[in-house]
Design an enzyme around this catalytic site. Structure first.
Site: not given
Ligand code: DGL
Length: 286
Positions: A18-19, A81, A160, A193, A195
């Site tokens: 993933d990023s 991702c 984040e 996504c 996240h």
């Protein structure tokens, strides 16, 4: 994986990238479904976020990430991702062959279409929405299906930063992004996504119980399990799989935040430079 000893392939790790940290929500789902599998995770934290970049750049990063994981001879690679899946799934499949690649978009599109006869909503990064990857995957299954898409660029930095479901800023930003979706009432909403599962409480509160939320990590984990089972490549061990991580920047921060995303402890976190992702293959064993 033709010609390889099946026992050693069964014991090989699943490669996941993933990023950044978000893909660990996919690892959480993989662990719940297949607790005995070893997982090798790459989080490209030096170049996160991918979601605001051009498809060309995301494609290049995704190919470098997968190239790094291939050095460890994984039995399968998971593109954990949505943004990388949207930009590069075909290129990744070609580059990784004969190692199979599971993306997060096609399994989630299939799960959403199966979950409702009504419209499907999608929330994701700017790049994922602009690519139309979800719309194309959904209409490939059901050409008449209405798709309602919404880019939510602020959500990745908010997650984040550690903000949670009941944070007023989270509710305010989500309230704005979800306004059109609330009005048009999709039968299912894809959290497109990696996240977003960390905000599932707030999203579900704002959308109401009638809207089925589709976690792209859950759909992908079930697809990984199906493919490994079909190829008789599941690790026979039921539990105790190791999670070994590489990160391209700030390994200390990665280690500190990893459990919140992955819901499990990490066995090791090592640094790898982005310049090393481009370097020729080195021989490494898990
Ligand atoms: N993990 C990415 C995704 O699932 C979002 C983070 C980013 O923009 O890099 O789309």
């Amino acid at each position: 994986m033709a010609g390889k000893d099946p026992t050693s392939v069964r014991e090989a790790p699943i490669g996941v990238f993933d990023s950044g940290l978000g893909g660990l929500t996919v690892v959480r789902r993989l662990t719940a479904a297949m607790g005995g599998e070893d997982i090798l995770y790459l989080g490209d934290t030096a170049r996160v976020p991918y979601g605001i970049r051009s498809l060309k750049t995301i494609r290049q990063y995704a190919l470098e990430d997968a190239g790094f994981l291939l050095r460890f001879s994984p039995k399968l690679i998971v593109v954990a991702c949505n943004t990388a899946s949207a930009a590069a799934v075909r290129e990744l499949e070609a580059a990784c062959c004969p190692v199979e690649v599971v993306d997060v978009i096609r399994p989630s599109a299939a799960a959403a279409v199966a979950a409702t006869d009504g419209p499907v909503g999608v929330i994701a990064t700017e790049a994922t929405i602009a690519s139309n990857a979800y719309r194309n995957a959904i209409t490939a299954i059901d050409g008449k299906r209405e798709v309602i898409s919404q880019a939510c660029p602020l959500l990745v930095p908010i997650v984040e930063e550690g903000r949670e479901d009941d944070d007023p800023i989270v509710l305010h930003v989500l309230g704005d992004y979800l306004r059109v979706l609330q009005r048009r009432r999709p039968g299912a909403l894809i959290l497109g996504c990696t996240h977003y599962p960390l905000l599932v409480g707030a999203i579900s509160k704002l959308m109401g119980p009638a809207v089925k939320l589709i976690d792209s990590g859950q759909a992908a984990a079930l697809e990984v399990q199906r493919r490994l089972k079909e190829a008789d490549l599941l690790n026979p061990r039921a539990t105790g799989g190791i999670l070994r991580c590489y990160t391209t920047d700030n390994a200390a921060r990665f280690a500190r935040l990893s459990e919140r995303f992955g819901g499990r402890s990490v066995d090791s976190v090592e640094s790898v430079g982005t310049d090393e992702l481009k370097a020729p293959a080195i021989s490494t064993n898990l």
